[in-house]
Design an enzyme around this catalytic site. Structure first.
Site, short mmCIF file in Angstrom:
data_model
loop_
_atom_site.label_atom_id
_atom_site.label_comp_id
_atom_site.label_asym_id
_atom_site.label_seq_id
_atom_site.Cartn_x
_atom_site.Cartn_y
_atom_site.Cartn_z
N GLU A 1 1.47 4.42 -6.18
CA GLU A 1 2.78 4.60 -5.51
C GLU A 1 3.70 5.51 -6.33
O GLU A 1 4.43 6.33 -5.76
CB GLU A 1 3.45 3.25 -5.27
CG GLU A 1 2.66 2.22 -4.46
CD GLU A 1 2.03 2.75 -3.19
OE1 GLU A 1 2.49 3.79 -2.67
OE2 GLU A 1 1.06 2.13 -2.73
N GLN B 1 6.08 8.65 1.66
CA GLN B 1 5.15 8.61 2.79
C GLN B 1 5.85 8.49 4.13
O GLN B 1 5.24 8.77 5.16
CB GLN B 1 4.16 7.44 2.62
CG GLN B 1 3.23 7.63 1.45
CD GLN B 1 2.34 6.42 1.28
OE1 GLN B 1 2.72 5.45 0.67
NE2 GLN B 1 1.14 6.46 1.84
O1 GNR Z 1 -3.33 0.18 1.28
C1 GNR Z 1 -3.65 0.78 0.26
N1 GNR Z 1 -4.74 0.39 -0.43
C2 GNR Z 1 -5.06 0.86 -1.70
C3 GNR Z 1 -6.33 0.57 -2.18
C4 GNR Z 1 -6.70 1.01 -3.44
C5 GNR Z 1 -5.81 1.72 -4.21
C6 GNR Z 1 -4.56 2.03 -3.74
C7 GNR Z 1 -4.17 1.60 -2.48
S1 GNR Z 1 -2.58 1.94 -1.89
C8 GNR Z 1 -2.86 1.97 -0.17
C9 GNR Z 1 -1.53 2.09 0.57
C10 GNR Z 1 -0.92 3.42 0.27
O2 GNR Z 1 -1.31 4.47 0.71
N2 GNR Z 1 0.07 3.43 -0.57
O3 GNR Z 1 0.63 4.59 -0.95
NI NI Z 2 -0.92 6.08 -0.74
#
Ligand code: GNR
Ligand code: NI
Length: 167
Positions: A134, A51
């Site tokens: 992730e 990202q």
């Molecule tokens: O901040 C984030 N909240 C979230 C909420 C539910 C499922 C996954 C996430 S990950 C996200 C941050 C992000 O984009 N990580 O890649």
């Molecule tokens: Ni994400």
């Protein structure tokens, strides 16, 4: 420490597959620290190196209320997935979009810590969801890839419109 710019879907760089980290050196430690700051600043619960346009297998996560339990996963790999849970997901690379995704309920992840030690962690609930979200990023996938084509095109249209009004 510098904040890193976060790529926005549908940026094609979000589709790159990240390479394993061969050696945990100062550069990797600095990347993890900067990613942690960037995640906290953006109020996210996780961030994958993909990202921030670094295509190496590094993930940071903090699902704690207090926001002071930074976890760093180098070369994370799911070694066990059990059960199913459906939950609302969002993504720092897909701002303002939330939708339901099915994930495994419990996972085991093998990874290296910042000292280069092999670790395994069993996770469930939100931490398990976040790990799967992730690791998807490291494999060039965003959560919208789990949605229907119709939803994906609506999301692209909405983000394009958002980008126009904020330009
Ligand atoms: O901040 C984030 N909240 C979230 C909420 C539910 C499922 C996954 C996430 S990950 C996200 C941050 C992000 O984009 N990580 O890649
Ligand atoms: Ni994400």
């Amino acid at each position: 420490m510098p904040l890193l710019p976060i790529l926005r879907f549908p940026d094609p760089r979000l589709k790159k597959i990240a390479s394993p980290v061969a050696q945990i050196d100062d550069q990797v430690r600095k990347l993890a620290a900067d990613m942690g700051e960037t995640m906290y600043e953006a109020s996210g619960i996780g961030l994958a190196a993909t990202q921030v346009d670094v295509h190496r297998r590094v993930v940071v996560i903090d699902v704690s209320e207090e926001r002071q339990q930074l976890r760093v996963f180098i070369n994370p790999k799911l070694t066990r997935c059990e059960g199913v849970q459906a939950g609302e997901e969002g993504c720092l690379s897909v701002p303002g979009i939330y939708d339901t995704v099915e994930r495994a309920e419990r996972v085991t992840v093998a990874y290296l810590d910042l000292d280069g030690q092999s670790q395994t962690l069993e996770a469930e609930g939100l931490l398990a969801v976040c790990l799967q979200h992730e690791i998807d990023h490291l494999d060039g996938k965003v959560f919208v890839d789990h949605l229907s084509q119709l939803k994906q095109s609506r999301i692209k249209a909405k983000l394009a419109k958002q980008a126009r009004v904020t330009a």
